[in-house]
Design a protein around this motif. Structure first.
Motif, PDB file in Angstrom:
ATOM      1  N   SER A  32      -7.106   5.780  12.927  1.00 29.40           N
ATOM      2  CA  SER A  32      -6.643   7.175  12.849  1.00 29.40           C
ATOM      3  C   SER A  32      -5.115   7.226  12.887  1.00 29.40           C
ATOM      4  O   SER A  32      -4.516   8.258  12.633  1.00 29.40           O
ATOM      5  CB  SER A  32      -7.231   7.985  13.995  1.00 29.40           C
ATOM      6  N   SER A  33      -4.478   6.088  13.199  1.00 25.71           N
ATOM      7  CA  SER A  33      -3.002   6.079  13.221  1.00 25.71           C
ATOM      8  C   SER A  33      -2.478   5.853  11.800  1.00 25.71           C
ATOM      9  O   SER A  33      -2.807   4.857  11.152  1.00 25.71           O
ATOM     10  CB  SER A  33      -2.503   4.965  14.147  1.00 25.71           C
ATOM     11  N   ASN A  34      -1.650   6.791  11.354  1.00 28.89           N
ATOM     12  CA  ASN A  34      -1.130   6.698   9.973  1.00 28.89           C
ATOM     13  C   ASN A  34      -0.361   5.408   9.728  1.00 28.89           C
ATOM     14  O   ASN A  34      -0.513   4.768   8.691  1.00 28.89           O
ATOM     15  CB  ASN A  34      -0.200   7.877   9.674  1.00 28.89           C
ATOM     16  N   ASP A  35       0.481   5.032  10.703  1.00 29.38           N
ATOM     17  CA  ASP A  35       1.313   3.837  10.508  1.00 29.38           C
ATOM     18  C   ASP A  35       0.445   2.597  10.343  1.00 29.38           C
ATOM     19  O   ASP A  35       0.650   1.768   9.449  1.00 29.38           O
ATOM     20  CB  ASP A  35       2.250   3.632  11.720  1.00 29.38           C
ATOM     21  N   GLN A  36      -0.542   2.486  11.251  1.00 27.95           N
ATOM     22  CA  GLN A  36      -1.414   1.309  11.209  1.00 27.95           C
ATOM     23  C   GLN A  36      -2.166   1.260   9.873  1.00 27.95           C
ATOM     24  O   GLN A  36      -2.290   0.200   9.252  1.00 27.95           O
ATOM     25  CB  GLN A  36      -2.405   1.410  12.371  1.00 27.95           C
ATOM     26  N   ARG A  37      -2.620   2.456   9.452  1.00 31.77           N
ATOM     27  CA  ARG A  37      -3.402   2.497   8.207  1.00 31.77           C
ATOM     28  C   ARG A  37      -2.534   2.146   7.000  1.00 31.77           C
ATOM     29  O   ARG A  37      -2.931   1.379   6.134  1.00 31.77           O
ATOM     30  CB  ARG A  37      -4.019   3.897   8.027  1.00 31.77           C
ATOM     31  N   SER A  38      -1.304   2.673   6.962  1.00 29.96           N
ATOM     32  CA  SER A  38      -0.422   2.401   5.812  1.00 29.96           C
ATOM     33  C   SER A  38      -0.101   0.919   5.712  1.00 29.96           C
ATOM     34  O   SER A  38      -0.124   0.334   4.621  1.00 29.96           O
ATOM     35  CB  SER A  38       0.890   3.179   5.932  1.00 29.96           C
ATOM     36  N   ALA A  39       0.183   0.303   6.876  1.00 28.87           N
ATOM     37  CA  ALA A  39       0.507  -1.129   6.861  1.00 28.87           C
ATOM     38  C   ALA A  39      -0.693  -1.926   6.347  1.00 28.87           C
ATOM     39  O   ALA A  39      -0.548  -2.864   5.541  1.00 28.87           O
ATOM     40  CB  ALA A  39       0.884  -1.579   8.269  1.00 28.87           C
ATOM     41  N   ALA A  40      -1.885  -1.545   6.799  1.00 31.34           N
ATOM     42  CA  ALA A  40      -3.100  -2.264   6.378  1.00 31.34           C
ATOM     43  C   ALA A  40      -3.334  -2.073   4.873  1.00 31.34           C
ATOM     44  O   ALA A  40      -3.689  -3.022   4.166  1.00 31.34           O
ATOM     45  CB  ALA A  40      -4.308  -1.752   7.164  1.00 31.34           C
ATOM     46  N   GLU A  41      -3.100  -0.836   4.390  1.00 30.84           N
ATOM     47  CA  GLU A  41      -3.312  -0.589   2.952  1.00 30.84           C
ATOM     48  C   GLU A  41      -2.346  -1.425   2.122  1.00 30.84           C
ATOM     49  O   GLU A  41      -2.701  -1.974   1.077  1.00 30.84           O
ATOM     50  CB  GLU A  41      -3.120   0.905   2.641  1.00 30.84           C
ATOM     51  N   PHE A  42      -1.107  -1.546   2.626  1.00 34.16           N
ATOM     52  CA  PHE A  42      -0.107  -2.341   1.902  1.00 34.16           C
ATOM     53  C   PHE A  42      -0.577  -3.797   1.771  1.00 34.16           C
ATOM     54  O   PHE A  42      -0.553  -4.384   0.690  1.00 34.16           O
ATOM     55  CB  PHE A  42       1.241  -2.261   2.642  1.00 34.16           C
ATOM     56  N   LEU A  43      -1.039  -4.359   2.886  1.00 31.84           N
ATOM     57  CA  LEU A  43      -1.503  -5.757   2.867  1.00 31.84           C
ATOM     58  C   LEU A  43      -2.750  -5.913   1.992  1.00 31.84           C
ATOM     59  O   LEU A  43      -2.891  -6.893   1.248  1.00 31.84           O
ATOM     60  CB  LEU A  43      -1.818  -6.226   4.297  1.00 31.84           C
ATOM     61  N   PHE A  44      -3.643  -4.947   2.086  1.00 30.66           N
ATOM     62  CA  PHE A  44      -4.880  -5.017   1.293  1.00 30.66           C
ATOM     63  C   PHE A  44      -4.530  -5.043  -0.205  1.00 30.66           C
ATOM     64  O   PHE A  44      -5.062  -5.824  -0.981  1.00 30.66           O
ATOM     65  CB  PHE A  44      -5.774  -3.800   1.605  1.00 30.66           C
ATOM     66  N   ASN A  45      -3.558  -4.174  -0.581  1.00 29.34           N
ATOM     67  CA  ASN A  45      -3.165  -4.128  -2.001  1.00 29.34           C
ATOM     68  C   ASN A  45      -2.476  -5.416  -2.437  1.00 29.34           C
ATOM     69  O   ASN A  45      -2.613  -5.833  -3.584  1.00 29.34           O
ATOM     70  CB  ASN A  45      -2.258  -2.912  -2.267  1.00 29.34           C
ATOM     71  N   LEU A  46      -1.729  -6.035  -1.488  1.00 31.36           N
ATOM     72  CA  LEU A  46      -1.118  -7.343  -1.808  1.00 31.36           C
ATOM     73  C   LEU A  46      -2.206  -8.359  -2.147  1.00 31.36           C
ATOM     74  O   LEU A  46      -2.121  -9.089  -3.145  1.00 31.36           O
ATOM     75  CB  LEU A  46      -0.335  -7.866  -0.600  1.00 31.36           C
ATOM     76  N   CYS A  47      -3.238  -8.410  -1.295  1.00 30.66           N
ATOM     77  CA  CYS A  47      -4.356  -9.351  -1.530  1.00 30.66           C
ATOM     78  C   CYS A  47      -4.973  -9.078  -2.904  1.00 30.66           C
ATOM     79  O   CYS A  47      -5.315  -9.994  -3.655  1.00 30.66           O
ATOM     80  CB  CYS A  47      -5.482  -9.146  -0.497  1.00 30.66           C
ATOM     81  N   LYS A  48      -5.114  -7.761  -3.194  1.00 30.83           N
ATOM     82  CA  LYS A  48      -5.802  -7.363  -4.421  1.00 30.83           C
ATOM     83  C   LYS A  48      -5.046  -7.890  -5.643  1.00 30.83           C
ATOM     84  O   LYS A  48      -5.638  -8.376  -6.608  1.00 30.83           O
ATOM     85  CB  LYS A  48      -5.820  -5.827  -4.445  1.00 30.83           C
ATOM     86  N   GLN A  49      -3.693  -7.795  -5.547  1.00 35.51           N
ATOM     87  CA  GLN A  49      -2.912  -8.218  -6.709  1.00 35.51           C
ATOM     88  C   GLN A  49      -2.794  -9.737  -6.799  1.00 35.51           C
ATOM     89  O   GLN A  49      -2.871 -10.306  -7.878  1.00 35.51           O
ATOM     90  CB  GLN A  49      -1.520  -7.580  -6.657  1.00 35.51           C
ATOM     91  N   ALA A  50      -2.646 -10.361  -5.639  1.00 35.71           N
ATOM     92  CA  ALA A  50      -2.391 -11.813  -5.665  1.00 35.71           C
ATOM     93  C   ALA A  50      -3.678 -12.634  -5.776  1.00 35.71           C
ATOM     94  O   ALA A  50      -3.716 -13.635  -6.495  1.00 35.71           O
ATOM     95  CB  ALA A  50      -1.610 -12.207  -4.412  1.00 35.71           C
ATOM     96  N   HIS A  51      -4.725 -12.227  -5.058  1.00 32.84           N
ATOM     97  CA  HIS A  51      -5.939 -13.064  -5.007  1.00 32.84           C
ATOM     98  C   HIS A  51      -7.214 -12.226  -5.083  1.00 32.84           C
ATOM     99  O   HIS A  51      -7.979 -12.161  -4.112  1.00 32.84           O
ATOM    100  CB  HIS A  51      -5.967 -13.865  -3.681  1.00 32.84           C
ATOM    101  N   PRO A  52      -7.490 -11.553  -6.222  1.00 40.34           N
ATOM    102  CA  PRO A  52      -8.667 -10.667  -6.274  1.00 40.34           C
ATOM    103  C   PRO A  52      -9.971 -11.392  -5.935  1.00 40.34           C
ATOM    104  O   PRO A  52     -10.819 -10.860  -5.222  1.00 40.34           O
ATOM    105  CB  PRO A  52      -8.676 -10.141  -7.714  1.00 40.34           C
TER     106      PRO A  52
END
Length: 825
Positions: A32-52
């Motif tokens: 529910s914390s915006n900061d925590q969620r944004s950081a996680a989304e950023f990392l998730f998208n990195l994984c998506k682009q680098a290693h689908p």
């Protein structure tokens, strides 16, 4: 995007051997914390682009191994999103290696077999269904069908059976045809699950699969093979009801309604049993309202499916009678709420229940679906007992029913006009105000649906009765409604019928205009406007008495609670002005125009009705004043051009997304589904746009050469709207305006009022309009609008014919030849 050393380290941890890092990432995605969620989304998208591949394999692994149900659920949702959504950059399936794809498919089926939490199972179902819908037609998942057939026969595992059946149901429309070779097997499977399962969930899932499957079969004889399942399908419903599982019964009813709408003929052979069961449910007062409403919805849907299965319900007269009684019974579910009597507005419906509203809607639909020959005999059998009952609710219900069935039964009702009118007129004397209100309501509706016969034969009964009801000072709602009914009556009425009554009616309406209650004043204004419109020049003798009151309201009704009153006074003044003509109206017109112009300049709130009423009032005043209106055009045109250029307020979601488009309480959002997209359109914006386009057309028509200064601007706005597919009215207005604009230009050039432009201007305008009309004609989906386009094209050619060159003429002829063929085929 470049990746920093820290991020590289994080990625290697996330996708490395220890799954706990990735599990933490998922929990942060749900945080529910915006900061925590944004950081996680950023990392998730990195994984998506680098290693689908690694990312999706890790999700698959967590789905089968995490000990937290919410993590497994989240993994299933993310897999569904990235394996199946072809709408944006989430869609990773095409980027995966064949080996990853294969691992994911095997793992999904394995997770389905071993998952214990119901909520997670449902999400795995969704993922498998959507992935299968995308890849199965191309043969991209050979193992799936054998696996599902094996699951469905797994007698001891109800969850697995239910899942497989739900996946069948979802896939039927995509792979129905590929299942034809397995018809016998599927029939056996469905039969077994509907018949033998001890689990209600499995039976409902089997019902769902069977119904979806029947609907995707294109061949009648294939469908026939499933006919013997119908009694078992119905037993799913009755079994749930007998076991007091109404939520399950409601699910079954919703599925059966889908079948009634989609494949009504499948029900034909057993219709007596099926409809009989549904009516029993509808009649059972001990059941929940929702259950009874769905059973009724089923029967009405079947009645409405007449193009697919004509006359099926008409042949069951005893059923129509029973259904009619149930619906009239629902209209008795109304309380005499004090709120209703004290209401400030006409649309206050205090005391009405959901049963009451549903009954009304269904009577209307039933009458339209079955027609007067079926419905009127039933009504005439039932009405006498209702009308003569001492409880006010019964005559009230009969009057409301009469109003609801009038549209669908109008042709037959005309034959019984004497009885119908006498029943209603007797109720005008009823001691209960709500019954009197309902009688007025019925007369209003019948004036619309049975006019002008009713007006010609019964004016001497109806008009005095309505005028009398306007005297009911104790009941402002009755007074206001009598004024509204006067509007309905006069709209379908010849001036010579109305004229002898005008003295009495107008004087009553003037008394109401001075009444304290706002809704009474509003009703009186609307009625006066309509009476003036219907009686035209006969209204002149009342003008001097009426206009001062109308102007006083226009000038003084300026606080927020009176906005509608002011708006209606504009409507009334402009209609009275048109009725009596320019000479009589000229002196007041200037004062009225000044008030409207000052309003035009003031800031109005978005929901203020004044704007749309004002747009229409301007146009009527223009019709009345003709060339004398030209001085006001510089004030009138800017807001009109603005409204005509409104962009449609559109929301697009995917058709199967859970996020509903916010339906407004006032029903101002319409949704249409196109392919896999659901499109929500705010209708109020489109209506304002359509009104504005109609007004522009009206000004060009009325002002002729005087409209010249605005031609360029208006043509630039309206020509592109010939292809405005969100709203038919907008296209129709644009189509009608084309010859008016050309005509205005031609007259202006001929009369030397074209600001120095000559014939070449008309040629330019014609070169802009005519090809656009021809192209729009080619793409127009509605035949009726194609006809208007051809008319419009003909008029345009009459104006600018001599200016067209040979090439243009040839393209028009070619287009019409082609269009004609495609319309016919």
């Amino acid at each position: 995007m470049a990746t920093s050393p820290t991020q590289l380290h994080q990625l290697s941890l996330l996708l490395g051997p220890d799954p706990s890092h990735f599990e933490t990432l998922l929990s942060h995605l749900m945080s529910s914390s915006n900061d925590q969620r944004s950081a996680a989304e950023f990392l998730f998208n990195l994984c998506k682009q680098a290693h689908p591949d690694s990312l999706l394999l890790r999700l698959t692994q967590l789905l089968s191994s995490s000990s937290f149900p919410e993590t497994r659920a989240m993994s299933a949702v993310l897999l569904r999103k990235h394996l199946t959504s072809a709408t944006d950059d989430s869609f990773l399936y095409p980027k995966l290696t064949e080996s990853t794809r294969s691992t994911i498919k095997i793992s999904l089926l394995s997770s389905l077999q071993h998952e214990t939490a119901k909520s997670v199972t449902r999400k795995i179902n969704d993922t498998i269904s959507e992935l299968a819908a995308a890849v199965l037609p191309e043969g991209g998942w050979q193992e799936l069908l054998p696996f599902m057939l094996q699951c469905v026969t797994a007698q001891n595992n109800h969850n697995l059976q239910e899942s497989a059946l739900l996946i069948f149901a979802r896939l039927a429309q995509y792979i129905g045809e590929t299942l034809i070779p397995h018809l016998a097997t599927l029939h056996g499977v469905f039969l077994n699950c509907l018949n033998n399962s001890t689990s209600g969930e499995v039976r409902i899932a089997a019902l769902n699969a069977t119904i979806n499957f029947i609907q995707c079969l294109t061949n009648n004889s294939d469908r026939e093979k499933f006919q013997d399942l119908l009694p078992l399908m119905m037993r799913t419903l009755t079994g749930a009801l007998n076991g007091n599982q109404e939520a399950t019964a409601q699910e079954a009813l919703e599925l059966l309604i889908e079948l009634a709408g989609g494949e009504p003929r499948f029900l034909r052979k057993q219709i007596v049993e099926v409809v009989g069961s549904m009516l029993q449910i509808a009649e059972a007062g001990s059941l929940e309202e929702g259950t009874r409403h769905l059973a009724i919805e089923f029967v009405i849907t079947l009645a409405e499916a007449r193009d697919r299965a004509p006359g099926m319900m008409r042949k069951l007269p005893q059923f129509v009678h029973r259904l009619f009684m149930v619906l009239m019974g629902m209209l008795l579910d109304i309380d005499d709420d004090p709120q209703w009597h004290a209401a400030e507005t006409e649309d206050e419906d205090a005391g009405e229940t959901s049963n009451y509203g549903f009954g009304q809607e269904c009577l209307d639909r039933l009458a339209i679906a079955l027609g007067g020959n079926t419905v009127v005999p039933v009504a005439s059998e039932v009405f006498p007992a209702f009308f003569s009952s001492p409880e006010w609710q019964k005559p009230h219900a009969a009057l409301i029913t009469l109003a609801q069935i009038a549209e669908g039964c109008s042709k037959v009702m005309i034959k019984y006009l004497d009885q119908v009118v006498s029943m209603v007129m007797n109720s005008f004397q009823h001691p209960h105000p709500r019954v009197r209100w309902a009688a007025i309501n019925a007369i209003g509706q019948l004036s619309t649906d049975l006019g002008p016969d009713l007006q010609m034969k019964y004016h001497q009964l109806v008009l005095p009765a309505l005028a009398g009801a306007m005297d009911d000072v104790q009941n402002p709602r009755v007074q206001a409604h009598a004024a509204s009914a006067m509007l309905n009556f006069s709209e379908n009425c010849m001036p010579d019928i109305l004229t002898p009554y005008l003295d009495g009616v107008v004087s009553k309406l003037l008394v109401l205009l001075q009444n304290g209650k706002q809704m009474v004043k509003e009703g009186a204004l609307t009625a006066l406007a309509s009476v003036a419109d219907s009686s035209q020049e006969h209204f002149q003798k009342y003008y001097d008495a009426v206009m001062p009151y109308l102007k006083a309201i226009l000038i003084n009704a300026n606080d927020k609670s009176n906005r509608m009153l002011r708006a209606k006074s504009m409507e009334c003044i402009s209609l009275v002005g048109m009725a009596v003509g320019k000479d009589k109206f000229r002196d007041d017109a200037k004062q009225v125009m000044d008030v409207l112009m000052s309003l035009q300049g003031s800031q109005m709130e978005a929901d203020d009705p004044t704007t749309s009423y004002m747009l229409q009032a301007w146009a009527r005043l223009c019709k009345c004043l003709r060339q004398d209106f030209l001085p006001y055009m510089s004030v009138v045109m800017p807001p009109l051009l603005q409204s005509a250029q409104l962009k449609p307020d559109v929301t697009i979601t995917s058709a199967d997304s859970d996020a509903d488009i916010d339906e407004d309480d006032d029903g101002s959002i319409e949704t249409i589904t196109l392919g896999d997209k659901r499109i929500g359109i705010r209708t109020s914006v489109l209506e304002e746009k359509a009104t504005a386009c109609n007004m522009l057309c009206c000004y060009a028509d009325e002002l002729k050469e005087g409209f010249f200064p605005w031609i360029d601007q208006v043509a630039t706005i309206l020509v592109p709207l010939l292809k405005f597919y969100f709203h038919e009215e907008v296209r129709k207005a644009a189509v009608s305006a084309m010859p008016e604009l050309l005509g205005s230009a031609k007259l202006a050039v001929e009369k030397d009022q074209s600001q120095g432009h000559n014939e070449s201007y008309i040629k330019q305008l014609s070169d802009y309009i005519v090809p656009a009309l021809v192209e729009a004609l080619h793409k127009e989906p509605e035949v009726e609008i194609c006809v208007s386009m051809l008319d419009s094209l003909t008029e345009c050619i009459q104006v600018s014919g001599p200016l067209l060159d040979e090439c243009q003429v040839r393209s028009i002829v070619e287009e019409i030849k082609q269009g004609h063929h495609s319309q016919l085929s």
